[in-house]
Design a protein around this motif. Structure first.
Motif: not given
Length: 368
Positions: A305, A307, A340
């Motif tokens: 994602q 992150g 994120n």
């Protein structure tokens, strides 16, 4: 007010114990008169950590199956029978309203018996790939709280709630603690700070990496807080210096996170959940020695994602310094990773899990 009773079981590692303690604390907050009992494995760290947190605990004679054929494995059937018998005695005497398992060996026999005695059970699965104990318990559990999406292949969708993992509540407002953190760790406020976490016992491979790269990192005007673990402190304390703080373990996690600009960490489920809330740029180095490669799967759920960054142990010698330097110089990348991972955080996880426990109690009242 109804005097509810709860039994919690989870242990073997901090990743199972601390979520159980966080749930117990929230239950106590919600129901001040509640009686809470823990059940753990009699020779594991929960027997110290739970009483330190202010809760009573009873121990079972239980351990997991070893991968190698040895005497411990031969004892397993006897340990299991003994633990099932003792679990029945504990439950019959305590009469809990709900039994909660957070993973680990002891939760297996305890929740198995609770299910057979028609007592509502809830399991909390921290990982993106469940362990054997929770996979087996999930078939009979009444509610399952998970921290990751896409676990339908392991658990019944109708029982599952996506709550996230319980985390320390003092991590939620760390941005306001930076000045206090810099003072606490005696850091230079004009330098970037790298925080290196290897878990309470330490991570040998991460320690070896720091030993090799510490001078180059320092040359980039970076100071290091190096949590090397209790097992390795005597070996690495000699590197204590003007730009390196070497610590066996860290008591004030909120302050150390507040001080950090970039973090290197293992990828245990609780750590990953905490680091999403903290929202700092992270380089995950998963332990390859964990059952079913849980840590890589946990880290990938965040990395996919956008992150965090992920490095495997085998590639550290060839790519770590390049990856670290690029991240250090790219402030846009740092901001992007922070935003994120914060978007994936679930700061109300503990409250949401207790909401599910309350629902079980209410449902059980109706059934009775």
């Amino acid at each position: 007010m109804t005097n509810y009773k709860f039994i919690l079981s989870g242990g073997g590692t901090g990743g199972h114990i601390y979520p159980a303690i966080a749930i117990a604390n929230e239950l106590k907050l919600r129901f001040p008169d509640a009686e809470i009992l823990f059940v753990g494995a009699q020779d594991k760290m929960e027997m110290q950590k739970v009483p330190q947190a202010g809760y009573a605990i009873k121990g079972l004679w239980i351990s997991g199956l070893q991968r190698k054929i040895n005497f411990q494995n031969a004892l397993f059937p006897f340990k299991l029978i003994n633990s099932l018998w003792k679990s029945r005695k504990i439950i019959a005497a305590f009469k809990p309203d709900v039994v909660i398992g957070t993973g680990g060996f002891a939760s297996g026999p305890l929740l198995q018996i609770a299910n057979s005695m028609k007592i509502p059970t809830l399991i909390q699965e921290q990982n993106s790939f469940p362990g054997i104990t929770n996979k087996l318990l999930g078939k009979k559990a009444h509610a399952i709280c998970v921290a990751y999406d896409n676990l339908e292949r392991f658990f019944s969708k109708s029982k599952m709630s996506l709550t996230g993992n319980p985390v320390r509540q003092d991590l939620i407002a760390i941005d306001s603690k930076r000045e206090e953190a810099i003072a606490h760790f005696k850091l230079d406020p004009n330098k970037k700070t790298l925080l290196v976490l290897g878990g309470s016992l330490g991570a040998r491979r991460i320690n070896q990496l720091l030993e090799k790269t510490r001078e180059n990192i320092g040359a980039q005007d970076v100071q290091i807080i190096w949590q090397c673990g209790k097992l390795y402190f005597d070996e690495y304390k000699k590197y204590q210096g003007h730009h390196i703080k070497v610590l066996p373990f860290i008591e004030k996690m909120d302050l150390v996170y507040a001080a950090a600009d970039i973090i290197i960490s293992r990828a245990g489920a609780s750590s990953v959940s905490e680091l999403c809330i903290v929202g700092k740029p992270v380089i995950y180095i998963p332990s390859p020695n964990v059952a079913e490669d849980h840590q890589t799967k946990n880290a990938k759920a965040i990395v996919d994602q956008g992150g965090a960054l992920l490095l495997k142990e085998f590639e550290l010698d060839t790519v770590f310094e390049k990856v670290f330097r690029e991240l250090l110089l790219d402030t846009e990348k740092q901001k992007q990773l922070s935003a994120n991972c914060k978007a994936l955080a679930k700061p109300k996880a503990t409250q949401d899990i207790v909401d599910q426990i309350v629902k079980l109690i209410e449902k059980n009242k109706v059934v009775r």
